[in-house]
Design a protein around this motif. Structure first.
Motif, short mmCIF file in Angstrom:
data_model
loop_
_atom_site.label_atom_id
_atom_site.label_comp_id
_atom_site.label_asym_id
_atom_site.label_seq_id
_atom_site.Cartn_x
_atom_site.Cartn_y
_atom_site.Cartn_z
N ARG A 26 0.86 -1.18 0.00
CA ARG A 26 0.00 0.00 0.00
C ARG A 26 0.90 1.22 0.00
O ARG A 26 2.12 1.13 0.23
CB ARG A 26 -0.95 0.01 1.20
N ALA A 27 0.33 2.40 -0.24
CA ALA A 27 1.13 3.60 -0.41
C ALA A 27 2.01 3.90 0.79
O ALA A 27 3.15 4.34 0.65
CB ALA A 27 0.21 4.79 -0.70
N ARG A 28 1.52 3.64 2.00
CA ARG A 28 2.28 4.02 3.20
C ARG A 28 3.55 3.20 3.39
O ARG A 28 4.39 3.56 4.21
CB ARG A 28 1.38 3.95 4.42
N THR A 29 3.72 2.12 2.66
CA THR A 29 4.98 1.38 2.75
C THR A 29 6.15 2.20 2.22
O THR A 29 7.31 1.86 2.46
CB THR A 29 4.92 0.06 1.96
N TRP A 30 5.86 3.29 1.51
CA TRP A 30 6.90 4.15 0.93
C TRP A 30 7.37 5.24 1.89
O TRP A 30 8.16 6.11 1.49
CB TRP A 30 6.37 4.83 -0.34
N TRP A 31 6.93 5.26 3.13
CA TRP A 31 7.17 6.41 4.01
C TRP A 31 8.65 6.80 4.07
O TRP A 31 9.00 7.97 3.93
CB TRP A 31 6.64 6.13 5.42
N GLN A 32 9.53 5.83 4.28
CA GLN A 32 10.95 6.17 4.43
C GLN A 32 11.53 6.75 3.15
O GLN A 32 12.31 7.71 3.19
CB GLN A 32 11.75 4.94 4.87
N LEU A 138 0.77 -6.35 16.27
CA LEU A 138 1.74 -5.81 15.31
C LEU A 138 3.13 -6.36 15.58
O LEU A 138 3.92 -6.56 14.65
CB LEU A 138 1.74 -4.29 15.36
N ALA A 139 3.44 -6.62 16.85
CA ALA A 139 4.73 -7.24 17.17
C ALA A 139 4.82 -8.63 16.54
O ALA A 139 5.89 -9.04 16.07
CB ALA A 139 4.90 -7.33 18.68
N HIS A 140 3.71 -9.35 16.51
CA HIS A 140 3.67 -10.66 15.86
C HIS A 140 3.95 -10.51 14.36
O HIS A 140 4.71 -11.29 13.77
CB HIS A 140 2.29 -11.29 16.09
N VAL A 141 3.35 -9.50 13.74
CA VAL A 141 3.59 -9.24 12.31
C VAL A 141 5.06 -8.95 12.07
O VAL A 141 5.68 -9.52 11.17
CB VAL A 141 2.72 -8.07 11.82
N ARG A 142 5.64 -8.07 12.88
CA ARG A 142 7.05 -7.71 12.71
C ARG A 142 7.95 -8.92 12.87
O ARG A 142 8.91 -9.11 12.11
CB ARG A 142 7.44 -6.62 13.71
N SER A 143 7.67 -9.73 13.85
CA SER A 143 8.49 -10.92 14.11
C SER A 143 8.37 -11.92 12.97
O SER A 143 9.37 -12.47 12.49
CB SER A 143 8.08 -11.56 15.44
N PHE A 144 7.15 -12.18 12.53
CA PHE A 144 6.92 -13.19 11.50
C PHE A 144 7.57 -12.81 10.18
O PHE A 144 8.15 -13.66 9.49
CB PHE A 144 5.42 -13.42 11.30
N ASN A 150 8.60 -4.01 9.43
CA ASN A 150 8.02 -2.68 9.35
C ASN A 150 7.20 -2.50 8.08
O ASN A 150 6.15 -1.86 8.08
CB ASN A 150 9.12 -1.62 9.43
N TYR A 151 7.68 -3.08 6.98
CA TYR A 151 6.94 -3.01 5.73
C TYR A 151 5.57 -3.67 5.88
O TYR A 151 4.53 -3.11 5.51
CB TYR A 151 7.75 -3.69 4.62
N PHE A 152 5.55 -4.88 6.45
CA PHE A 152 4.30 -5.63 6.51
C PHE A 152 3.34 -5.11 7.56
O PHE A 152 2.13 -5.36 7.46
CB PHE A 152 4.59 -7.12 6.69
N VAL A 233 14.15 -4.05 -2.81
CA VAL A 233 15.47 -3.41 -2.83
C VAL A 233 15.50 -2.22 -1.90
O VAL A 233 16.46 -2.01 -1.15
CB VAL A 233 15.83 -2.98 -4.26
N HIS A 234 14.46 -1.39 -1.92
CA HIS A 234 14.47 -0.18 -1.10
C HIS A 234 14.41 -0.46 0.39
O HIS A 234 14.72 0.40 1.20
CB HIS A 234 13.37 0.79 -1.53
N GLU A 235 14.04 -1.68 0.77
CA GLU A 235 14.08 -2.09 2.17
C GLU A 235 15.42 -2.76 2.50
O GLU A 235 15.99 -2.53 3.57
CB GLU A 235 12.94 -3.06 2.47
N ASP A 236 15.93 -3.59 1.60
CA ASP A 236 17.18 -4.33 1.85
C ASP A 236 18.41 -3.43 1.86
O ASP A 236 19.35 -3.64 2.62
CB ASP A 236 17.37 -5.42 0.78
#
Length: 260
Positions: A26-32, A138-144, A150-152, A233-236
């Motif tokens: 979604r669009a907000r994944t581009w925040w950084q 959300l912590a579960h999402v981040r861990s998984f 943060n993206y997911f 790529v923009h996350e890695d």
């Protein structure tokens, strides 16, 4: 322009820079990324059909997505945009540039191939359907999803029983299935603006296609393969991604994107 649920205004002023996300995003994944683009223009993000807060449901064709981009850029009416797309969003950026060249001054494509015919979504189904949805927190999402947690977290929403993907898997399968049935070189051959192709070192796309895309677009293309990266790529490699994209955007907005 009336308020839209599918539009994110990240800020900035001047020429539009439109960010298009990939499948499931979604669009907000581009925040950084948006933060370092703000000095260069008015940075916008669009939730694609069947994603995020878009009011438009799926299934939908590539041309439907491009129509939505076209509509938004005409509403903004601030001159041609630099359109930056990841994966699916990169395809939509190219198709928009081919169909509406007056609206697009330059395109960034991140890890997307033009011809994936013969591929199916069958390999993805067991992976997606094994996810422990609903997630407990959300912590579960981040861990998984680490290291992409943060993206997911941007790709889920809270419901009464936990966190669910905002996009429906059935829509995602239908969207991706189209890519296995057709190729888009005809559109690429009509892109007369500069194109930057950013490829992951560990890309899942057919070998050589992204470099070929950069060679083939009539507007002139540049191909960069970023070491140590997967599909996001923009996350890695955020600094390497920025080092490739920011100068390209700057040149595009100054009218010299085709120059080295």
């Amino acid at each position: 322009m009336a308020a839209r649920t599918d539009l994110v205004e990240f800020g900035g002023t001047g020429s539009p820079i439109l960010l298009l996300h990939g499948l499931m995003g979604r669009a907000r994944t581009w925040w950084q990324v948006a933060q370092w683009l703000l000095p260069h223009g008015r940075v916008l993000g669009l939730d694609a059909r069947a994603h995020g807060r878009s009011p438009r449901a799926g299934p939908c064709s590539t041309e439907d997505f491009a129509d939505d981009v076209d509509e938004l850029l005409r509403e903004v009416d601030a001159g041609p945009a630099v359109v930056v797309g990841h994966s699916m969003g990169g395809l939509h950026a190219l198709v928009t540039a081919a169909r509406s060249p007056e609206l697009v001054r330059a395109v960034v494509v991140e890890d997307m191939a033009i011809d994936q015919r013969g591929r199916t979504v069958d390999a993805w189904r067991p992976v997606f359907e094994s996810w422990p949805v609903p997630f407990e927190s959300l912590a579960h999402v981040r861990s998984f999803f680490a290291p992409y947690g943060n993206y997911f977290t941007e790709c889920v929403e809270e419901r009464s029983d936990g966190y669910h993907l905002i996009a429906e898997l059935s829509d995602l399968y239908a969207i991706a299935a189209e890519w296995g049935e057709r190729e888009y070189w005809g559109y690429a051959d009509k892109v007369h603006c500069p194109v930057l192709v950013v490829e992951a070192e560990r890309t899942a796309m057919p070998e050589g296609q992204q470099a070929e895309l950069a060679r083939r677009v009539p507007g002139g293309g540049t191909h960069v393969r970023v070491p140590g990266t997967g599909h996001l790529v923009h996350e890695d490699a955020p600094e390497a991604y920025r080092a490739a994209v920011e100068p390209f955007v700057r040149r595009a907005l100054s009218g010299s994107a085709g120059q080295a």
